[in-house]
Design an enzyme around this catalytic site. Structure first.
Site, PDB file in Angstrom:
ATOM      1  N   SER A  41      14.326 101.720   7.614  1.00 31.83           N
ATOM      2  CA  SER A  41      14.619 102.190   6.431  1.00 31.83           C
ATOM      3  C   SER A  41      15.855 101.580   5.483  1.00 31.83           C
ATOM      4  O   SER A  41      15.908 102.324   4.269  1.00 31.83           O
ATOM      5  CB  SER A  41      15.711 103.554   6.701  1.00 31.83           C
ATOM      6  OG  SER A  41      17.067 103.250   7.819  1.00 31.83           O
ATOM      7  N   HIS A  77       7.769 102.039   5.643  1.00 32.12           N
ATOM      8  CA  HIS A  77       8.669 102.288   6.188  1.00 32.12           C
ATOM      9  C   HIS A  77       8.040 104.109   5.964  1.00 32.12           C
ATOM     10  O   HIS A  77       8.395 105.157   4.766  1.00 32.12           O
ATOM     11  CB  HIS A  77      10.181 102.387   4.814  1.00 32.12           C
ATOM     12  CG  HIS A  77      11.865 103.188   4.833  1.00 32.12           C
ATOM     13  ND1 HIS A  77      11.739 104.274   4.219  1.00 32.12           N
ATOM     14  CD2 HIS A  77      11.450 104.430   5.948  1.00 32.12           C
ATOM     15  CE1 HIS A  77      12.953 104.515   4.518  1.00 32.12           C
ATOM     16  NE2 HIS A  77      13.214 104.865   6.275  1.00 32.12           N
ATOM     17  N   GLU A  81       6.585 104.236   2.128  1.00 32.61           N
ATOM     18  CA  GLU A  81       7.151 102.875   1.090  1.00 32.61           C
ATOM     19  C   GLU A  81       6.236 101.414   2.073  1.00 32.61           C
ATOM     20  O   GLU A  81       7.228 100.737   3.267  1.00 32.61           O
ATOM     21  CB  GLU A  81       8.740 102.622   0.910  1.00 32.61           C
ATOM     22  CG  GLU A  81       8.715 103.873   0.391  1.00 32.61           C
ATOM     23  CD  GLU A  81      10.524 103.656   0.318  1.00 32.61           C
ATOM     24  OE1 GLU A  81      11.058 104.366  -0.509  1.00 32.61           O
ATOM     25  OE2 GLU A  81      11.520 103.847   1.286  1.00 32.61           O
ATOM     26  N   ASN A 105      15.529 106.314  -0.055  1.00 34.56           N
ATOM     27  CA  ASN A 105      16.972 106.644   0.122  1.00 34.56           C
ATOM     28  C   ASN A 105      18.028 106.153  -0.435  1.00 34.56           C
ATOM     29  O   ASN A 105      19.154 106.522   0.004  1.00 34.56           O
ATOM     30  CB  ASN A 105      16.889 105.596   1.655  1.00 34.56           C
ATOM     31  CG  ASN A 105      16.221 106.594   2.889  1.00 34.56           C
ATOM     32  OD1 ASN A 105      16.461 107.654   2.963  1.00 34.56           O
ATOM     33  ND2 ASN A 105      16.727 105.835   3.741  1.00 34.56           N
TER      34      ASN A 105
END
Length: 799
Positions: free
Chosen positions: A123, A146, A158, A197
């Site tokens: 992450s 991800h 991702e 994120n």
């Protein structure tokens, strides 16, 4: 053309994410082997076996059919590394520790097949640093990937290449993730926490900061920042509880440790309230307490001042709720900016903070503005991305207001907006999204969308505000359009009918449209596809009959007045079933009641994996009357092949009598709503393409409609057998007397009714029974209570 086919996947790490990634590969019918450490006690693969068993208990369900858990191959790093040689894609998904990952890489690297893609599901760790120690050849095949939790449902993945990653490897992986696993792929730069994120957690930190500044409680903040903003209904704090406060803390620490020169660095500190909760073991939903705590039936909220849990339920102020209902973004943002209400000032502040942040960091974290918008829409559940919101609200005006707040010290840092925001081509075009592409700050240019071959399967790609792309509401040549349907084509030999009613409910306008479209398709096209323009955006295929529209007719003429409409519906569906060109139902989302019956009468169904099908009429005190029970009886008789039909009828009866709804297309197939010939599609943006391909292929293969033939039934024997079970359920208090009546009527219809076992009847026989029972129930007070309860509250009444 060069095919890249993933014949088998290995997932390293059977934790929450690893096991669920493996589960989704199985959903997509990709063989997978799931690895973990050898267990210290019991079976050597015990850790993985427990993880696989746990998949069947998780909610939301990671598997489309929980029985498929048995298809996951289990392995451990001590005995089974040789299995990696047979895998085309290896996804590492162990804990977020760089040292642990490097130790594992040393073990597995010698066993990775030449040409296989090796990816780390992280992450936020540096992908370049993870690749340290690899030889050049493996570095070229290594990247970050991800997935977002839960992987089955979250659209975003991702891909994070390094400077050494081969471009062809990234293209191959994007194709596999897009079509086979059904994901929306965004390519991120190898910067801390990547895109979603990075921006999303910043937004949460900003929200916490501004909530404290304006004195707002966590429940009020969640009401303001959830569905009212077009975001996940869990809002901010409840979302943090679901994600896990320890997980959120880890992401924040990554930003603290790796972004010391960021102008927003002061905000990258774990908020005191979060640190105290984590220290006390209140890690969120998984620990039973976080920002919220469930006590009995009550949900209490944390009072961030006292640290105690108190009664929740706080809502947005009425004046702010009215502002948020304003459909014009320009007017809405002007009202938020100018309001003296603390909640409105809070909302302006959190928007301003995110606008400020994405402008400053666009060139650092993403190739272009479109990728940030998609990352937030697909990874954080926002209906509209932050750059889209800014542009829709008036690029120049918002930029001016943000700059004023920065100058006056109201923003989170004093870094000015980049020059490209207020001058040059972005300013001239009114924003970052144009028909030419999305703005890339690192290139100072507008970049078009990817032209990978996989996207040729998406006739209408995910839209972006300001891009001027064609969409399914207006593209192509319209043959006919009214308030209920649009009948259209794109000069590709297939006619399309799109439903326009709310939830695509079926009323007279839709029925007339279906007949018109079928007649036109039979004259001038190779096939007809039933597809609606919001299929990829979570829209329903059809939520069933339009009860609201039928109510005035019933009030005026009683049940008898409804008979012609039921007959018209039945005749329409039968004409579809026996159409001279193939009719393909492109199913996505809800297909309930009459919507399920519509799909059942198509020549073929192409269903998105997230399709929820069921005959749910008993919930409103009625029985299916559009041929759904007829199809259950027909399919049971065909499946029996001369053996005991009742055995095969059990599933169809139970599904209708219990109003069972599939939790996936895979489960719909197991329930009998989809057949083995029907196609399941994982990316809903590809649904229309696949449905058209099916229609043309069926026509080109010499399609002929099925011949009508008599149906063998179980008659009185089958009816009495089912009735005996219903009596036991009623007398045992498991079902009400009215449930018994409904079940008995369904049993009568699917068994053929009062005829001898082994009799043969026509399809019309079933349809007449359906109509008779439906009209009888319309007159029943208990059914009327259920109908009115559903229309007034949207929830079924049990009486």
């Amino acid at each position: 053309m060069t095919n890249f086919i993933v014949k088998k996947v290995a997932v390293l790490g059977a934790g929450v994410m690893g096991a669920q990634i493996a589960a989704h590969c199985i959903n997509a019918r990709v063989p997978v082997v799931l690895f973990d450490l050898p267990a210290r006690e019991g079976p050597k693969n015990g850790i993985v076996l427990r993880a696989v068993d746990n998949l069947k208990k998780l909610s939301p369900a990671p598997l489309g059919n929980k029985d498929d858990a048995a298809l996951i191959e289990v392995a451990n790093y001590e005995d089974d590394l040789a299995l990696l040689a047979g895998c085309d894609l290896i996804i590492e998904a162990i804990a977020e520790r760089m040292d642990w990952k490097h130790d594992l890489y040393k073990k597995v690297a010698p066993h990775i097949a030449p040409g296989a893609i090796f990816a780390s599901n992280t992450s936020g760790l540096s992908i370049t640093a993870l690749a340290d120690g690899f030889d050049a050849e493996l570095k070229a095949r290594f990247c970050g990937v991800h997935f977002f939790n839960p992987p089955r449902y979250m659209h975003l993945v991702e891909i994070i290449p390094t400077a050494s990653t081969s471009a062809s490897i990234v293209d191959q992986l994007e194709g596999f993730l897009t079509t086979t696993l059904g994901k929306g792929v965004v390519r991120a730069k190898d910067t801390p926490n990547f895109i979603a994120n990075r921006v999303g957690v910043f937004g949460m930190l900003a929200t916490i900061h501004e909530a404290q500044k304006f004195g707002l409680s966590v429940d009020v903040v969640d009401d303001l920042t959830g569905a009212k903003l077009g975001r996940a209904k869990s809002g901010t704090f409840r979302t943090a509880d679901v994600v896990g406060l320890d997980t959120m803390g880890h992401v924040i620490r990554t930003m603290q440790d790796t972004l010391p020169d960021d102008p927003f660095f002061a905000l990258y500190q774990t908020p005191d309230v979060l640190a105290k909760l984590v220290a006390g073991g209140a890690l969120g939903q998984k620990a039973g307490a976080g920002f919220y705590k469930k006590v009995g039936k009550d949900i209490l909220r944390l009072d961030t001042v006292s640290g105690e849990y108190v009664a929740g339920g706080g809502k947005a102020a009425d004046i702010v709720a009215r502002i948020l209902k304003e459909k014009d973004p320009v007017k809405q943002f002007k009202a938020l900016r100018e309001s003296s209400n603390p909640q409105a000032q809070f909302l302006w502040a959190i928007f301003r903070d995110v606008f400020h942040y994405i402008a400053v960091h666009l060139g650092d974290v993403a190739d272009n503005a479109r990728d940030i918008d998609f990352a937030m829409r697909w990874g954080f559940g926002w209906n509209v991305g932050p750059f889209e919101t800014w542009q829709a609200a008036g690029w120049q005006q918002i930029a001016t207001w943000v700059s004023e707040d920065i100058a006056e010290g109201r923003a989170l840092c004093d870094a000015p907006l980049p020059g490209w925001v207020s001058s040059g081509q972005v300013f001239d075009n009114g924003g970052v999204h144009t028909p030419a592409g999305a703005y890339a700050a690192s290139k100072n240019a507008f970049v078009p969308r990817s032209e990978l071959a996989v996207y040729e399967r998406q006739p209408f790609r995910a839209p972006v505000f300001g891009s001027g792309m064609l969409d399914g509401k207006s593209a192509g040549a319209t043959f006919y359009e009214d308030e209920s349907v649009r009948i259209w084509h794109m000069d590709d030999e297939v006619l399309v009918i799109s439903l326009k009613t709310k939830m695509h409910v079926i009323g007279e306008g839709v029925i007339n449209g279906l007949n018109m479209a079928r007649a036109e398709a039979e004259k001038n096209f190779k096939g007809l596809v039933i597809w609606s323009s919001d299929a990829a955006a979570g829209g329903a295929f059809s939520a069933g009959a339009d009860l609201q529209a039928a109510l005035p007719l019933f009030m005026q003429g009683g049940a008898k007045a409804m008979a012609p409409g039921i007959k018209l519906l039945q005749n329409t569906f039968m004409a579809m079933k026996y159409s001279n060109v193939p009719v393909v139902a492109a199913v996505a989302g809800l297909a309930l009641g009459g919507g399920c019956e519509l799909a059942l009468h198509a020549s073929r169904r192409v269903a998105a994996f997230e399709s929820y099908m069921g005959l749910v009429e008993v919930g409103v005190g009625l029985i299916p009357a559009g041929g759904g029970l007829k199809e259950a009886a027909l399919r049971a008789a065909n499946a029996a092949k001369g053996s005991d039909i009742l055995h095969f009828l059990k599933s169809g009866f139970t599904n209708a009598a219990m109003a069972n709804v599939s939790k996936s297309a895979a489960e719909a197939r197991a329930m009998g709503y989809l057949t083995d010939d029907d196609v399941i599609v994982f990316n809903a943006y590809e649904l229309l393409h696949v449905a058209k391909v099916q229609a043309r292929a069926m026509f080109d293969a010499g399609y002929r409609p099925p011949l009508q033939k008599p149906v063998a039934v179980t008659g009185r024997y089958g009816w009495a057998t089912i009735r005996a079970q219903l009596v036991n359920m009623r007398d045992g208090g498991f079902i009400s007397a009215h449930d018994y009546k409904l079940g008995d009527m369904i049993a009568e219809i699917v068994t053929g009714g009062d005829v001898d076992q082994g009799s043969v009847v026509s399809e019309q026989w079933f349809l007449d029974m359906e109509c008779k029972a439906f009209l009888e129930l319309l007159k029943h007070p208990k059914s009327q209570e259920r109908i009115m309860g559903m229309m007034q509250t949207g929830k079924p009444v049990r009486n």
